[in-house]
Design an enzyme around this catalytic site. Structure first.
Site, PDB file in Angstrom:
ATOM      1  N   GLY A   1      -5.371  -5.965   5.993  1.00  0.00           N
ATOM      2  CA  GLY A   1      -6.537  -5.103   6.167  1.00  0.00           C
ATOM      3  C   GLY A   1      -7.569  -5.645   7.135  1.00  0.00           C
ATOM      4  O   GLY A   1      -8.133  -4.888   7.945  1.00  0.00           O
TER       5      GLY A   1
ATOM      6  N   THR B   1       0.874  -1.169   0.000  1.00  0.00           N
ATOM      7  CA  THR B   1       0.000   0.000   0.000  1.00  0.00           C
ATOM      8  C   THR B   1       0.909   1.215   0.000  1.00  0.00           C
ATOM      9  O   THR B   1       2.088   1.099   0.343  1.00  0.00           O
ATOM     10  CB  THR B   1      -0.873  -0.015   1.286  1.00  0.00           C
ATOM     11  OG1 THR B   1      -1.820  -1.070   1.179  1.00  0.00           O
ATOM     12  CG2 THR B   1      -1.625   1.272   1.517  1.00  0.00           C
TER      13      THR B   1
ATOM     14  N   VAL C   1     -12.419  -6.159  -0.423  1.00  0.00           N
ATOM     15  CA  VAL C   1     -12.006  -4.800  -0.078  1.00  0.00           C
ATOM     16  C   VAL C   1     -11.457  -4.840   1.348  1.00  0.00           C
ATOM     17  O   VAL C   1     -12.070  -5.434   2.237  1.00  0.00           O
ATOM     18  CB  VAL C   1     -13.199  -3.824  -0.169  1.00  0.00           C
ATOM     19  CG1 VAL C   1     -12.819  -2.455   0.361  1.00  0.00           C
ATOM     20  CG2 VAL C   1     -13.696  -3.729  -1.611  1.00  0.00           C
ATOM     21  N   GLY C   2     -10.308  -4.227   1.560  1.00  0.00           N
ATOM     22  CA  GLY C   2      -9.683  -4.235   2.886  1.00  0.00           C
ATOM     23  C   GLY C   2      -9.934  -2.956   3.656  1.00  0.00           C
ATOM     24  O   GLY C   2     -10.996  -2.324   3.540  1.00  0.00           O
TER      25      GLY C   2
HETATM   26  N1  ASP Z   1      -3.966  -2.843   3.872  1.00  0.00           N
HETATM   27  C1  ASP Z   1      -3.973  -3.337   2.523  1.00  0.00           C
HETATM   28  C2  ASP Z   1      -5.152  -4.236   2.347  1.00  0.00           C
HETATM   29  O1  ASP Z   1      -5.435  -5.040   3.209  1.00  0.00           O
HETATM   30  C3  ASP Z   1      -2.731  -4.055   2.136  1.00  0.00           C
HETATM   31  C4  ASP Z   1      -1.434  -3.444   2.605  1.00  0.00           C
HETATM   32  O2  ASP Z   1      -1.413  -2.425   3.261  1.00  0.00           O
HETATM   33  O3  ASP Z   1      -0.380  -3.983   2.305  1.00  0.00           O
HETATM   34  O4  ASP Z   1      -5.779  -4.178   1.313  1.00  0.00           O
END
Ligand code: ASP
Length: 294
Positions: free
Chosen positions: A217, A164, A193-194
């Site tokens: 997430g 991310t 969706v996270g």
């Molecule tokens: N938080 C993001 C998700 O779960 C992934 C990440 O931050 O690496 O979609």
């Protein structure tokens, strides 16, 4: 402190020790200096975090924007959110297909709709209506980010790879803003969706603090996410670092890992993580410039 300004960036939690991240490190270093100059010139926190995340997306070096990786159906879905702490307004897109710069669509949702989140087809239609770039040739647009091998999706049983990007800023007027964008988890189920596009979970800014999260997430969702940091500070009297550590402890309790970047209205900044490394950078009028990977 009046006229204090700070910018912090992240390029995702989790690094692989055997991979070479020198290009990422150089990119984060250049970008944090560029954003610091924008803030020093009087740029707003909101414009600066949008600019930063748009640059991170466009680089293709991280699992966001051009660097996003396909879901289990072989196509890319992106999530992004942005929040203006001064106006207490947020915008986001999720499961967005073919929106070249998801953070720009998130900003347009903030500015031009009464909503905080648009999903899928509706998000795409909105982006077109707003005149934003739509990916015409997926093969030409997307590239695998640093640290991801083409066959990685086939090795998901060894653990999910993810990434991310995010930015938080305090401007010279004392305004805070946060922006976060992701291609999500490699090989995720289509439609998943996270935390990233959900205001208050992956991304948050108010008058006191701005936060951008990265990591698994689902664990951030169970743990309460970014707004939990703000709440621990405002109701609980926690310090910035104490509140961020408390969130990461909760994330670990739900068997997740990750990290976050956070700035408070006084210009204090913290970049904690409990993952194996987090690509990160910080610069400002009263902080020591720092770029780190592991
Ligand atoms: N938080 C993001 C998700 O779960 C992934 C990440 O931050 O690496 O979609």
């Amino acid at each position: 402190m009046p006229n204090n300004h700070v910018i912090a960036l992240h390029g995702g939690a989790g690094v692989k020790p055997e991979r070479d991240y020198s290009e990422v490190e150089a990119h984060l270093g250049d970008l944090v200096s560029e954003c610091e100059a924008i803030l020093a010139d009087g740029g707003s926190a909101l414009d600066t975090v949008e600019h930063a995340v748009a640059a991170l997306e466009a680089s293709g070096l991280y699992v966001a924007g051009r660097g996003s990786a396909p879901n289990d159906q072989g196509f890319i879905e992106c999530d992004a959110a942005i929040m203006d702490g001064a106006r207490h307004r947020a915008g986001g897109v999720c499961a967005a297909v073919d929106i070249a710069q998801p953070i720009k669509a998130a900003r347009a949702v903030l500015e031009h709709t009464p909503y905080t989140l648009l999903a899928g087809e509706g998000a795409r239609a909105f982006a077109i209506e707003q005149g934003l770039e739509i990916v015409a040739d997926r093969d030409a647009h997307y590239r695998l980010p640093v640290g991801v091998e083409p066959d990685e999706m086939l090795r998901l049983d060894e653990g999910l790879a993810h990434g991310t990007v995010g930015a938080v800023a305090l401007d010279r007027e004392g305004r805070l803003a946060a922006a976060t964008s992701t291609g999500g988890l490699l090989g995720k189920r289509a439609g998943r969706v996270g935390d990233t596009p959900i205001t208050g979970i992956g991304n948050w800014a108010d008058g006191e603090v701005a936060i951008s999260c990265t990591g698994i997430g689902e664990a951030f969702i169970y743990a309460g996410g970014a707004r939990d940091v703000a709440t621990r500070m405002s109701y609980g009297g926690a310090s910035l670092t104490g509140a961020c550590e408390a969130l990461l402890n909760e994330v670990a309790r739900y068997r997740g890992d990750g990290g976050l970047i956070a700035i408070d209205r006084h210009g204090s900044v913290t970049l904690p993580f409990n993952s194996h490394g987090m690509k990160r950078a910080v610069a400002g009028s009263a902080v020591r410039r720092f770029v780190g990977i592991s």
